[in-house]
Design an enzyme around this catalytic site. Structure first.
Site, PDB file in Angstrom:
ATOM      1  N   GLY A 190       0.905  -1.211  -0.053  1.00 51.15           N
ATOM      2  CA  GLY A 190      -0.073  -0.096   0.024  1.00 51.15           C
ATOM      3  C   GLY A 190       0.852   1.345   0.002  1.00 51.15           C
ATOM      4  O   GLY A 190       1.907   1.122   0.118  1.00 51.15           O
ATOM      5  N   TYR A 191       0.296   2.451  -0.293  1.00 53.12           N
ATOM      6  CA  TYR A 191       0.817   3.624  -0.175  1.00 53.12           C
ATOM      7  C   TYR A 191       0.473   4.752   0.687  1.00 53.12           C
ATOM      8  O   TYR A 191      -0.874   4.997   0.880  1.00 53.12           O
ATOM      9  CB  TYR A 191       0.546   4.182  -1.775  1.00 53.12           C
ATOM     10  CG  TYR A 191       1.411   3.496  -2.838  1.00 53.12           C
ATOM     11  CD1 TYR A 191       2.667   3.663  -3.056  1.00 53.12           C
ATOM     12  CD2 TYR A 191       0.942   2.350  -3.378  1.00 53.12           C
ATOM     13  CE1 TYR A 191       3.394   2.827  -4.080  1.00 53.12           C
ATOM     14  CE2 TYR A 191       1.497   1.360  -4.217  1.00 53.12           C
ATOM     15  CZ  TYR A 191       2.809   1.754  -4.623  1.00 53.12           C
ATOM     16  OH  TYR A 191       3.468   0.839  -5.542  1.00 53.12           O
ATOM     17  N   LEU A 192       1.532   5.203   1.712  1.00 56.08           N
ATOM     18  CA  LEU A 192       1.484   6.108   2.584  1.00 56.08           C
ATOM     19  C   LEU A 192       1.218   7.466   1.717  1.00 56.08           C
ATOM     20  O   LEU A 192       0.477   8.203   2.141  1.00 56.08           O
ATOM     21  CB  LEU A 192       2.445   6.080   3.345  1.00 56.08           C
ATOM     22  CG  LEU A 192       2.402   4.965   4.331  1.00 56.08           C
ATOM     23  CD1 LEU A 192       3.768   4.636   5.322  1.00 56.08           C
ATOM     24  CD2 LEU A 192       1.271   4.898   5.478  1.00 56.08           C
TER      25      LEU A 192
END
Length: 155
Positions: A28-30
């Site tokens: 996932g991407y912060l």
């Protein structure tokens, strides 16, 4: 460190027979902004935090920093990520002096299979297997950060 890689679509699943390793990956991407993507990845039972900069004009080179982090921390960080966590299996295939990483995507990106090869220079030659399809290097739609926001099924 500068990462130099090229990306290709994959024609069929014949690459699987040549794989010497395969791992399920959740990432996932912060932050998914192109100038600084910040990714959390769980690969098998290990966690990683990766920061990537913007790609050059050819889409082949960009800054990349990656560190292994504790598995439990990676699981917690995945909960903080933007929507659209990527689910895929990565197959590793040796070809000549290189290793192709082939990602078979699931969920909202089902049906997409992309191969990447890391190179020492943008002009380095490499052996192309028969299952390698059209090159998509520099096409931002195929960046995992983009796939998390605009999945393959929506194209």
């Amino acid at each position: 460190m500068i990462e130099i890689e090229r990306k290709f679509l994959v024609k069929d699943d014949s690459f699987k027979a040549a794989a010497f390793a395969q791992n399920r990956i959740a990432q996932g991407y912060l932050s998914s902004v192109p100038e600084r993507t910040v990714r959390v990845r769980i690969k098998s039972n290990k966690g990683y935090l990766t920061i990537k900069g913007v790609s050059n004009d050819a889409g082949m080179s960009r800054f990349e920093w990656e560190k292994e982090i504790p598995f439990d921390e990676a699981k917690k960080l995945l909960l903080l990520c933007e929507k659209g966590v990527i689910d895929k299996t990565r197959f590793e295939i040796k070809r000549g002096n290189h290793v192709f990483e082939v990602d078979e995507f699931y969920g909202e990106n089902e049906g997409l299979i992309v191969a990447e090869i890391e190179l020492e220079s943008e002009t380095e030659t490499f052996e192309k297997p028969n299952w390698l399809g059209d090159e998509v290097t520099g096409d931002t739609r195929y960046y995992n950060a983009c796939l998390s926001n605009n999945p393959y099924k929506n194209w």
